[in-house]
Every structure is written in C-alpha cells, then in structure tokens.
Design a protein around this motif. Structure first.
Motif, PDB file in Angstrom:
ATOM      1  N   ALA A  60       0.832  -1.206   0.000  1.00  0.00           N
ATOM      2  CA  ALA A  60       0.000   0.000   0.000  1.00  0.00           C
ATOM      3  C   ALA A  60       0.863   1.251   0.000  1.00  0.00           C
ATOM      4  O   ALA A  60       0.604   2.207  -0.737  1.00  0.00           O
ATOM      5  N   ASN A  61       1.896   1.242   0.808  1.00  0.00           N
ATOM      6  CA  ASN A  61       2.773   2.417   0.892  1.00  0.00           C
ATOM      7  C   ASN A  61       3.557   2.632  -0.388  1.00  0.00           C
ATOM      8  O   ASN A  61       3.788   3.775  -0.812  1.00  0.00           O
ATOM      9  N   ARG A  62       3.976   1.547  -1.034  1.00  0.00           N
ATOM     10  CA  ARG A  62       4.736   1.681  -2.279  1.00  0.00           C
ATOM     11  C   ARG A  62       3.855   2.240  -3.390  1.00  0.00           C
ATOM     12  O   ARG A  62       4.288   3.090  -4.173  1.00  0.00           O
ATOM     13  N   CYS A  67     -14.564   7.752   0.144  1.00  0.00           N
ATOM     14  CA  CYS A  67     -13.417   7.997   1.039  1.00  0.00           C
ATOM     15  C   CYS A  67     -12.658   6.733   1.429  1.00  0.00           C
ATOM     16  O   CYS A  67     -11.526   6.815   1.898  1.00  0.00           O
ATOM     17  N   GLY A  68     -13.244   5.543   1.254  1.00  0.00           N
ATOM     18  CA  GLY A  68     -12.535   4.327   1.627  1.00  0.00           C
ATOM     19  C   GLY A  68     -12.094   4.350   3.073  1.00  0.00           C
ATOM     20  O   GLY A  68     -12.850   4.681   3.981  1.00  0.00           O
ATOM     21  N   GLY A  69     -10.812   4.034   3.317  1.00  0.00           N
ATOM     22  CA  GLY A  69     -10.271   3.992   4.673  1.00  0.00           C
ATOM     23  C   GLY A  69      -9.977   5.354   5.267  1.00  0.00           C
ATOM     24  O   GLY A  69      -9.589   5.444   6.431  1.00  0.00           O
ATOM     25  N   GLY A  70     -10.138   6.421   4.494  1.00  0.00           N
ATOM     26  CA  GLY A  70     -10.041   7.768   5.037  1.00  0.00           C
ATOM     27  C   GLY A  70      -8.777   8.532   4.753  1.00  0.00           C
ATOM     28  O   GLY A  70      -8.610   9.659   5.233  1.00  0.00           O
ATOM     29  N   VAL A  71      -7.854   7.980   3.955  1.00  0.00           N
ATOM     30  CA  VAL A  71      -6.549   8.616   3.770  1.00  0.00           C
ATOM     31  C   VAL A  71      -6.654  10.078   3.346  1.00  0.00           C
ATOM     32  O   VAL A  71      -6.036  10.967   3.940  1.00  0.00           O
ATOM     33  N   ASP A  72      -7.451  10.364   2.306  1.00  0.00           N
ATOM     34  CA  ASP A  72      -7.502  11.730   1.800  1.00  0.00           C
ATOM     35  C   ASP A  72      -8.296  12.651   2.722  1.00  0.00           C
ATOM     36  O   ASP A  72      -8.030  13.864   2.761  1.00  0.00           O
ATOM     37  N   VAL A  73      -9.248  12.091   3.450  1.00  0.00           N
ATOM     38  CA  VAL A  73      -9.974  12.893   4.440  1.00  0.00           C
ATOM     39  C   VAL A  73      -9.016  13.363   5.529  1.00  0.00           C
ATOM     40  O   VAL A  73      -9.022  14.533   5.931  1.00  0.00           O
ATOM     41  N   PHE A  74      -8.159  12.455   6.006  1.00  0.00           N
ATOM     42  CA  PHE A  74      -7.231  12.814   7.083  1.00  0.00           C
ATOM     43  C   PHE A  74      -6.184  13.830   6.621  1.00  0.00           C
ATOM     44  O   PHE A  74      -5.839  14.767   7.348  1.00  0.00           O
ATOM     45  N   GLY A  99      -3.915   1.109   7.283  1.00  0.00           N
ATOM     46  CA  GLY A  99      -5.264   0.772   6.854  1.00  0.00           C
ATOM     47  C   GLY A  99      -6.041   1.958   6.319  1.00  0.00           C
ATOM     48  O   GLY A  99      -7.111   1.798   5.745  1.00  0.00           O
ATOM     49  N   SER A 100      -5.509   3.171   6.493  1.00  0.00           N
ATOM     50  CA  SER A 100      -6.164   4.345   5.909  1.00  0.00           C
ATOM     51  C   SER A 100      -5.999   4.332   4.392  1.00  0.00           C
ATOM     52  O   SER A 100      -6.917   4.653   3.650  1.00  0.00           O
ATOM     53  N   HIS A 101      -4.792   3.967   3.970  1.00  0.00           N
ATOM     54  CA  HIS A 101      -4.505   3.849   2.540  1.00  0.00           C
ATOM     55  C   HIS A 101      -4.312   2.386   2.220  1.00  0.00           C
ATOM     56  O   HIS A 101      -3.554   1.692   2.892  1.00  0.00           O
ATOM     57  N   MET A 102      -5.023   1.907   1.182  1.00  0.00           N
ATOM     58  CA  MET A 102      -4.991   0.482   0.876  1.00  0.00           C
ATOM     59  C   MET A 102      -4.278   0.167  -0.428  1.00  0.00           C
ATOM     60  O   MET A 102      -4.392  -0.917  -0.973  1.00  0.00           O
ATOM     61  N   GLY A 103      -3.518   1.125  -0.943  1.00  0.00           N
ATOM     62  CA  GLY A 103      -2.695   0.854  -2.115  1.00  0.00           C
ATOM     63  C   GLY A 103      -3.457   0.769  -3.415  1.00  0.00           C
ATOM     64  O   GLY A 103      -3.020   0.090  -4.337  1.00  0.00           O
TER      65      GLY A 103
END
Length: 373
Positions: A112-114, A159-166, A132-136
């Motif tokens: 996910a991070n890559r 928003c999925g796991g919320g990455v862009d919201v955060f 888990g906020s970003h799922m790749g």
C-alpha cells in the motif's frame, strides 16, 4: 477546456532506472506475499486436522493407545501423552499462524505504501496516518493539487479507509471540516476507527453513508456549502448515469468559487465491449473508464467551465499484483473493488491483473476545476 501544450506531450512513457527498480521491488514483494499465503494455507489445514484429532481424543477410551502422527511417522502413544502432545502442537501451530499473519499484514502495508508513493503521497504523509487508511489502490493524491486552505470545508467522494480525508483535515486545520462519503459500511467503519486513532472527532472530521449514483442527502449537503470536492479513482467505477449525476451534485453543493480536484482513470479511446464487461478490468478501475470527451461533457453539463485534465503518464502496472513471471499472488475478484463508491477496496497485496495491457487503454489523469462560477 485547457489542455497541455503541444511541447508538453510525450508519445511514450519512458521507463527510467528508478521505474525499473520500483517494478522489481513490487515483483519481489508479491513473490514473498504469495509464498506466505501458500504457507498459511498449509498451516490452516494442519490446524483443522489437529482440531479433528482433539475431538476424537475427547471421545476415545483413555485406556486405549492413540495412533499419533509425529513428522512422517505414526506412533502409538498413551492417551495422556497424546493429549499433552496435541496441546503442544496446537500451541506451536497457533504461534506460527500468528507470525505468518503478521508477515502478511506487513506485506500488504508495504505494498500500500509503495503504491501510494508511486502515485504521489510523500513518506511524511503516509507516516502521519494510521495503517489501513490507505490500501494501495489510489491513482493519485488529490490533496496535493486541491489548494486547500485553513478553515475550508472539503468533501471526499468515495473515502474508503479515510486517507484523503485525514490529509485534508490537516490542511484545513481545526477551524475547517473534512467529510468523507462512502456507500460501504465496512469502509466507513474502517475510516471511523482510523479517525479515532488520530483523535479526529465530528464535526471536524465526519463520514456519511451515501451512494454517489444518487442525489447527495440534504442535509447535510445543502447547496453552496462546500469549498472543495476531491476524489481518488472512484468516478470511473460509477455507471454512466452515476458519472453524470455526481458531477451535478458536486456543482450543487460547491460554493461560488468552489473547487474540484479529481484523480481518475480516463480511456484513451472507447473501450472494447469485452473490456467493459470484464469484471477484473472493472475492479482494476479500467473497465469503467470513459474517454476525455465524455468526462468533459459530464463536467460541462453539470455547469463547470474552466477544466484542466493532465495525463500524469504513469506506468499503471505497479497497481497490479503480478510477479516477474506474470503470475499473480493473493486476493480474489471480490477483494478488489467491492463497492462503487469507495474506490478499490482492500486488496491482498495488489489488484488482480486484467488480461489486457492497461497502459494501452487508459491513462492516470488529474482533473482540476479552479472555480465554480
């Protein structure tokens, strides 16, 4: 509509040394993930066998010897020794399963991070959000182009796991608001759990269950109440009528001078029917992509005028879970894009690879609308 200047266009995507190293690292990671999953499956089968043996021993005569498998051999053991052996074997097996499960989670987090790094998130941004906020499975970083300001209200579509919201919440600060929409209960539960880890509480950070293919609920989404709308590889997953409706709803809720920043997939040409009907291609955010002209038409019909689309010329193969020899690892069709509003849902170290070359059919694009007139 404002396009890239002719001299900015590039016919072919150059594969640099850095790109090749990234591709190699993805292949190694996916090979490791496949090995872990195969071993986990073996251990789970052994666990089932031990569970069956435990049931048999509970029913067995304690005075009768028990035929017990040790390694590749079967030995007769007294019932009491067989019970002790079983307990020790179960404890060891559970420890191995727990260790491998942790390794699998590390692989998924690494993947996910890559992918996030490949598509525009910085190491600092990834370090600032919960696992888990970003799922790749994003195709860009809309908060990097949205020009968010302190005190603004921003809405993330799917928003999925919320990455862009955060990330948006940090940019708009404590006087602003960051809101996420998703139709999936699982994704909303994940996003809300991640928000609690960060100490983000309503009304600063909120999540709303809603379908992007239907009018936004009003309240909370009244006319002219949002400063900026962002979305990350979600619009392509909507049906044709949903793609048109969501743009009209976005235009309705944006304030005058409000902005829209989208990261999405755009088809280079009309997709063949077999691609549009291919579930894996759809799940990989390819099968639902429309052409630039169709995308632009939905925006203009909604009321937007000054539109900029930039082809980011990314190699989309980093998204998918292919190893160097073309084989895949982990995941299933149902674990790719489970819902049409949350983007691509939780993968197992990458999305299933479609049976077509995605770089030939679609481009990763950033759409920027500077203002609602």
């Amino acid at each position: 509509m404002r396009m890239l200047a002719q001299e900015e266009e590039v016919d072919d995507t150059e594969v640099t040394w850095e790109d090749q190293q990234r591709i190699n690292s993805f292949s190694k990671l996916n090979t490791r993930m496949r090995s872990i999953e195969e071993k986990l499956e073996e251990l789970k089968q052994e666990k089932e066998a031990l569970d069956d043996l435990s049931t048999e021993l509970e029913l067995a005569d304690e005075d009768e010897p028990v035929l017990y498998k040790i390694g590749e051999a079967f030995l007769h053991l007294p019932h009491s020794k067989a019970m002790k052996r079983l307990e020790a074997d179960e404890e060891q097996l559970n420890a191995e399963i727990a260790k491998l499960t942790g390794s699998a989670e590390d692989c998924e987090r690494d993947h996910a991070n890559r992918v996030a790094g490949a598509f525009g998130y910085t190491a600092e941004e990834l370090a600032a959000i919960p696992d888990g906020s970003h799922m790749g499975v994003s195709c860009g970083n809309p908060t990097a182009t949205a020009k968010l300001k302190k005190g603004e209200v921003v809405l993330d579509l799917g928003c999925g796991g919320g990455v862009d919201v955060f990330l948006a919440a940090e940019k708009v600060g404590p006087t602003g608001r960051a809101i996420g929409i998703d139709v999936s209960d699982d994704m909303l539960a994940r996003a809300e759990a991640n928000a609690k880890k960060l100490g983000h509480l309503p009304p600063r950070v909120t999540f709303v269950k809603a379908s992007l293919s239907e009018p936004f609920p009003n309240p909370p989404f009244a006319d002219n109440t949002v400063d900026c709308v962002i979305s990350n590889c979600v619009i392509n997953l909507l049906p044709p009528e949903g793609k048109a409706l969501v743009m009209k709803e976005v235009y309705r809720i944006l304030k005058p001078r409000g902005r829209l920043a989208l990261e999405d997939m755009v088809a280079k040409q009309e997709l063949p029917e077999h691609v549009r009907n291919d579930f894996v291609a759809y799940a990989g955010c390819v099968g639902g992509a429309v052409t630039e002209a169709a995308y632009e038409n939905n925006l203009h019909t909604a009321g937007f005028q000054d539109v900029l689309m930039v082809d980011k010329k990314a190699d989309l193969n980093v998204w998918f879970n292919s190893t160097a020899d073309g084989s895949t690892c982990g995941g299933s069709e149902s674990s790719a894009c489970g819902t049409v509003s949350s983007g691509c849902a939780t993968p197992s170290s990458g999305l299933p690879r479609p049976s077509i070359d995605v770089n030939e059919l679609v481009v990763q694009s950033n759409w920027g609308i500077e203002s609602k007139k």
